[in-house]
Design a protein around this motif. Structure first.
Motif, PDB file in Angstrom:
ATOM      1  N   MET B   1       0.911  -1.320  -0.036  1.00  0.00           N
ATOM      2  CA  MET B   1       0.120   0.188   0.053  1.00  0.00           C
ATOM      3  C   MET B   1       0.682   1.041   0.059  1.00  0.00           C
ATOM      4  O   MET B   1       1.846   1.283   0.604  1.00  0.00           O
ATOM      5  CB  MET B   1      -0.769   0.020   1.311  1.00  0.00           C
ATOM      6  N   THR B   2       0.636   2.146  -0.982  1.00  0.00           N
ATOM      7  CA  THR B   2       1.248   3.373  -0.927  1.00  0.00           C
ATOM      8  C   THR B   2       0.727   4.314  -0.227  1.00  0.00           C
ATOM      9  O   THR B   2      -0.562   4.803  -0.320  1.00  0.00           O
ATOM     10  CB  THR B   2       1.638   3.728  -2.491  1.00  0.00           C
ATOM     11  N   PHE B   3       1.506   5.150   0.713  1.00  0.00           N
ATOM     12  CA  PHE B   3       0.789   6.123   1.689  1.00  0.00           C
ATOM     13  C   PHE B   3       1.052   7.463   1.262  1.00  0.00           C
ATOM     14  O   PHE B   3       2.293   7.893   0.964  1.00  0.00           O
ATOM     15  CB  PHE B   3       1.280   5.815   3.034  1.00  0.00           C
ATOM     16  N   TYR B   4       0.134   8.301   1.028  1.00  0.00           N
ATOM     17  CA  TYR B   4       0.466   9.684   0.778  1.00  0.00           C
ATOM     18  C   TYR B   4       0.638  10.454   2.092  1.00  0.00           C
ATOM     19  O   TYR B   4      -0.320  10.150   2.910  1.00  0.00           O
ATOM     20  CB  TYR B   4      -1.036  10.074  -0.165  1.00  0.00           C
ATOM     21  N   LYS B   5       1.746  11.198   2.040  1.00  0.00           N
ATOM     22  CA  LYS B   5       2.163  11.572   3.193  1.00  0.00           C
ATOM     23  C   LYS B   5       1.231  12.488   4.115  1.00  0.00           C
ATOM     24  O   LYS B   5       0.963  12.377   5.193  1.00  0.00           O
ATOM     25  CB  LYS B   5       3.401  12.691   3.222  1.00  0.00           C
ATOM     26  N   PRO B   6       0.456  13.694   3.272  1.00  0.00           N
ATOM     27  CA  PRO B   6      -0.581  14.241   4.041  1.00  0.00           C
ATOM     28  C   PRO B   6      -1.921  13.442   4.708  1.00  0.00           C
ATOM     29  O   PRO B   6      -2.358  13.770   5.867  1.00  0.00           O
ATOM     30  CB  PRO B   6      -1.394  15.289   3.150  1.00  0.00           C
ATOM     31  N   ILE B   7      -1.974  12.034   3.993  1.00  0.00           N
ATOM     32  CA  ILE B   7      -3.012  11.265   4.487  1.00  0.00           C
ATOM     33  C   ILE B   7      -2.486  10.717   5.845  1.00  0.00           C
ATOM     34  O   ILE B   7      -3.374  10.354   6.944  1.00  0.00           O
ATOM     35  CB  ILE B   7      -3.580  10.370   3.372  1.00  0.00           C
ATOM     36  N   GLN B   8      -1.154  10.181   5.662  1.00  0.00           N
ATOM     37  CA  GLN B   8      -0.737   9.488   6.839  1.00  0.00           C
ATOM     38  C   GLN B   8      -0.652  10.546   8.343  1.00  0.00           C
ATOM     39  O   GLN B   8      -0.903  10.132   9.240  1.00  0.00           O
ATOM     40  CB  GLN B   8       0.550   9.214   6.832  1.00  0.00           C
ATOM     41  N   GLN B   9      -0.294  11.734   7.788  1.00  0.00           N
ATOM     42  CA  GLN B   9      -0.403  13.002   8.829  1.00  0.00           C
ATOM     43  C   GLN B   9      -1.669  13.117   9.338  1.00  0.00           C
ATOM     44  O   GLN B   9      -1.933  13.228  10.556  1.00  0.00           O
ATOM     45  CB  GLN B   9       0.294  14.267   8.087  1.00  0.00           C
ATOM     46  N   ALA B  10      -2.617  13.155   8.484  1.00  0.00           N
ATOM     47  CA  ALA B  10      -4.255  13.100   8.775  1.00  0.00           C
ATOM     48  C   ALA B  10      -4.480  11.964  10.160  1.00  0.00           C
ATOM     49  O   ALA B  10      -5.130  12.422  11.243  1.00  0.00           O
ATOM     50  CB  ALA B  10      -5.170  13.155   7.778  1.00  0.00           C
ATOM     51  N   ARG B  11      -4.011  10.862   9.653  1.00  0.00           N
ATOM     52  CA  ARG B  11      -4.259   9.848  10.559  1.00  0.00           C
ATOM     53  C   ARG B  11      -3.380  10.004  11.961  1.00  0.00           C
ATOM     54  O   ARG B  11      -4.118   9.697  12.983  1.00  0.00           O
ATOM     55  CB  ARG B  11      -3.875   8.355  10.031  1.00  0.00           C
ATOM     56  N   ARG B  12      -2.283  10.686  11.890  1.00  0.00           N
ATOM     57  CA  ARG B  12      -1.459  10.828  13.214  1.00  0.00           C
ATOM     58  C   ARG B  12      -2.231  11.885  13.964  1.00  0.00           C
ATOM     59  O   ARG B  12      -2.381  11.768  14.965  1.00  0.00           O
ATOM     60  CB  ARG B  12      -0.114  11.219  12.769  1.00  0.00           C
ATOM     61  N   VAL B  13      -2.817  12.840  13.317  1.00  0.00           N
ATOM     62  CA  VAL B  13      -3.404  14.014  14.003  1.00  0.00           C
ATOM     63  C   VAL B  13      -4.698  13.324  14.617  1.00  0.00           C
ATOM     64  O   VAL B  13      -4.932  13.570  15.849  1.00  0.00           O
ATOM     65  CB  VAL B  13      -4.030  14.937  13.023  1.00  0.00           C
ATOM     66  N   LEU B  14      -5.457  12.332  13.988  1.00  0.00           N
ATOM     67  CA  LEU B  14      -6.784  11.763  14.454  1.00  0.00           C
ATOM     68  C   LEU B  14      -6.281  10.943  15.725  1.00  0.00           C
ATOM     69  O   LEU B  14      -6.995  10.740  16.800  1.00  0.00           O
ATOM     70  CB  LEU B  14      -7.339  10.841  13.634  1.00  0.00           C
ATOM     71  N   ASP B  15      -4.983  10.194  15.721  1.00  0.00           N
ATOM     72  CA  ASP B  15      -4.623   9.395  16.826  1.00  0.00           C
ATOM     73  C   ASP B  15      -4.030  10.117  17.848  1.00  0.00           C
ATOM     74  O   ASP B  15      -4.391   9.945  19.027  1.00  0.00           O
ATOM     75  CB  ASP B  15      -3.365   8.525  16.117  1.00  0.00           C
ATOM     76  N   GLN B  16      -3.700  11.544  17.674  1.00  0.00           N
ATOM     77  CA  GLN B  16      -3.382  12.102  18.886  1.00  0.00           C
ATOM     78  C   GLN B  16      -4.494  13.169  19.407  1.00  0.00           C
ATOM     79  O   GLN B  16      -4.165  13.403  20.517  1.00  0.00           O
ATOM     80  CB  GLN B  16      -2.144  13.133  18.459  1.00  0.00           C
ATOM     81  N   GLN B  17      -5.222  13.431  18.567  1.00  0.00           N
ATOM     82  CA  GLN B  17      -6.434  14.348  19.041  1.00  0.00           C
ATOM     83  C   GLN B  17      -7.767  13.748  19.170  1.00  0.00           C
ATOM     84  O   GLN B  17      -8.574  14.617  19.022  1.00  0.00           O
ATOM     85  CB  GLN B  17      -6.122  15.650  18.126  1.00  0.00           C
ATOM     86  N   TYR B  18      -7.676  12.618  19.013  1.00  0.00           N
ATOM     87  CA  TYR B  18      -9.204  11.846  19.116  1.00  0.00           C
ATOM     88  C   TYR B  18     -10.044  12.155  19.997  1.00  0.00           C
ATOM     89  O   TYR B  18     -11.378  12.317  19.871  1.00  0.00           O
ATOM     90  CB  TYR B  18      -8.889  10.442  18.960  1.00  0.00           C
ATOM     91  N   HIS B  19      -9.405  12.807  21.221  1.00  0.00           N
ATOM     92  CA  HIS B  19     -10.174  13.251  22.400  1.00  0.00           C
ATOM     93  C   HIS B  19     -10.683  14.646  22.387  1.00  0.00           C
ATOM     94  O   HIS B  19     -11.460  14.942  23.187  1.00  0.00           O
ATOM     95  CB  HIS B  19      -9.486  13.042  23.653  1.00  0.00           C
ATOM     96  N   THR B  20     -10.341  15.280  21.243  1.00  0.00           N
ATOM     97  CA  THR B  20     -10.796  16.950  21.104  1.00  0.00           C
ATOM     98  C   THR B  20     -12.029  16.809  20.210  1.00  0.00           C
ATOM     99  O   THR B  20     -12.111  15.889  19.319  1.00  0.00           O
ATOM    100  CB  THR B  20      -9.734  17.683  20.727  1.00  0.00           C
ATOM    101  N   PRO B  21     -12.845  17.751  20.207  1.00  0.00           N
ATOM    102  CA  PRO B  21     -13.835  18.008  19.307  1.00  0.00           C
ATOM    103  C   PRO B  21     -13.491  18.417  17.766  1.00  0.00           C
ATOM    104  O   PRO B  21     -13.561  19.512  17.540  1.00  0.00           O
ATOM    105  CB  PRO B  21     -14.623  19.057  19.786  1.00  0.00           C
ATOM    106  N   LEU B  22     -12.755  17.582  17.304  1.00  0.00           N
ATOM    107  CA  LEU B  22     -12.026  17.598  16.010  1.00  0.00           C
ATOM    108  C   LEU B  22     -13.273  17.716  14.758  1.00  0.00           C
ATOM    109  O   LEU B  22     -13.767  16.704  14.777  1.00  0.00           O
ATOM    110  CB  LEU B  22     -11.128  16.560  15.700  1.00  0.00           C
ATOM    111  N   THR B  23     -12.974  18.340  13.839  1.00  0.00           N
ATOM    112  CA  THR B  23     -14.224  18.533  12.865  1.00  0.00           C
ATOM    113  C   THR B  23     -13.200  18.209  11.572  1.00  0.00           C
ATOM    114  O   THR B  23     -11.915  18.442  11.660  1.00  0.00           O
ATOM    115  CB  THR B  23     -15.046  19.777  12.535  1.00  0.00           C
ATOM    116  N   ILE B  24     -14.029  17.962  10.567  1.00  0.00           N
ATOM    117  CA  ILE B  24     -13.200  17.582   9.162  1.00  0.00           C
ATOM    118  C   ILE B  24     -12.589  19.073   8.740  1.00  0.00           C
ATOM    119  O   ILE B  24     -11.330  18.653   7.817  1.00  0.00           O
ATOM    120  CB  ILE B  24     -14.178  17.131   7.967  1.00  0.00           C
ATOM    121  N   GLU B  25     -13.026  20.114   8.940  1.00  0.00           N
ATOM    122  CA  GLU B  25     -12.305  21.454   8.569  1.00  0.00           C
ATOM    123  C   GLU B  25     -11.230  21.602   9.383  1.00  0.00           C
ATOM    124  O   GLU B  25     -10.094  21.887   8.827  1.00  0.00           O
ATOM    125  CB  GLU B  25     -13.447  22.509   8.964  1.00  0.00           C
ATOM    126  N   ASP B  26     -11.104  21.150  10.923  1.00  0.00           N
ATOM    127  CA  ASP B  26     -10.055  21.301  11.371  1.00  0.00           C
ATOM    128  C   ASP B  26      -8.960  20.347  10.802  1.00  0.00           C
ATOM    129  O   ASP B  26      -7.529  20.706  10.641  1.00  0.00           O
ATOM    130  CB  ASP B  26     -10.257  20.789  12.825  1.00  0.00           C
TER     131      ASP B  26
END
Lengths: 138, 134
Positions: B1-26
């Motif tokens: 599977m080829t990972f596109y860096k911003p998408i990996q970064q998005a998953r990292r953000v979700l992993d780190q900030q899952y407990h916050t009221p994160l929106t798709i815009e954020d």
């Protein structure tokens, strides 16, 4: 050399339904429960047997199973061909009554066998046919 | 599977900030992609939308807290990023199969839990290259 089995598989039609059956009716505990995308690694076990767990493997379209596999496995499970066991108990009659009161479907009540055991046959909520077995004192 | 860096970064953000009221815009702002493009490529990469991943991440953390702590369920609900006990309980039941309290009562507890582990043969047959808890 190989010295024991740690995980066995129970094929189920729906993991959530199976989890409810095995925990609420059969008294199993959850051992592992991890989700990755649409794959869920879900295992259960018996409190009295901490080193053996059972994967509740959901039958659904996935990387591992195509539609033909799903149809075939579903047919085999519903036909009771993939059950595992026997499950051992110290008191087959009492366990039968307890499980039956919880709504477990038995297709044979405890029956004395000439080969030294008492056994009953039940189905899980996917259709797997399993044996409940008690060794008679010699 | 080829990972596109911003998408990996998005998953990292979700992993780190899952407990916050994160929106798709954020999330879009964090990785400098449009929400539409982010959702599309995230789903193509991880087989689920960012929102589905976020909910799954929150429920996974809730399961861990139910297994390893005595925290009241309301506190767990808030700790993993849900604002309503009703929606937490409903989503938990939908994804886990049983209610949070039933889950706590039948999950095996360890004083020293083993690391999460899916056998390699299962990872290979299901095409899992990495998983949340490994």
């Amino acid at each position: 050399m190989i010295n024991r089995l740690s995980v066995a598989t129970i094929w189920v039609k729906d993991q959530n339904e199976a989890l409810r059956f095995y925990t609420e009716k059969m008294g199993f505990e959850i051992r592992a429960d991890f989700t990755n995308g649409d794959f869920r690694w879900l295992t259960i076990g018996l409190k009295e047997q901490p080193d053996l767990e059972f994967q509740l493997a959901g039958i659904k379209l996935s990387h591992a199973l195509n539609q033909e596999d799903v149809n075939h496995l579903t047919h085999l499970v519903e036909a009771g061909q993939l059950g595992i066991g026997p499950w051992k108990t110290d008191d087959c009659q009492k366990t039968y009554e307890t499980l039956k009161a919880k709504g477990v479907e038995f297709i044979q009540p405890p029956t004395d066998r000439p080969y030294g055991i008492i056994e009953a046959i039940f189905k899980d909520n996917s259709g797997n046919i399993m044996v409940l077995s008690q060794d008679k004192p010699r | 599977m080829t990972f596109y860096k911003p998408i990996q970064q998005a998953r990292r953000v979700l992993d780190q900030q899952y407990h916050t009221p994160l929106t798709i815009e954020d999330l879009s702002r964090e990785v400098a992609l449009s929400p539409y493009y982010l959702i599309r490529v995230f789903k193509r990469t991880y087989k689920q939308t960012p929102h589905q991943y976020l909910v799954q991440r929150r429920i996974a953390k809730a399961k861990e807290l139910l297994r390893t702590t005595d925290l009241p369920i309301t506190e767990i609900c808030l700790a993993v990023g849900f604002e309503s006990l009703g929606s937490f309980s409903a989503l938990f039941r939908k994804l886990a199969g049983i209610s949070p309290s039933a889950y706590r009562s039948c999950v095996q507890t360890h004083p020293d839990p083993k690391p999460a582990y899916i056998p390699l043969c299962v990872c290979v047959s299901h095409g899992i290259e990495d998983h949340l808890d490994r």
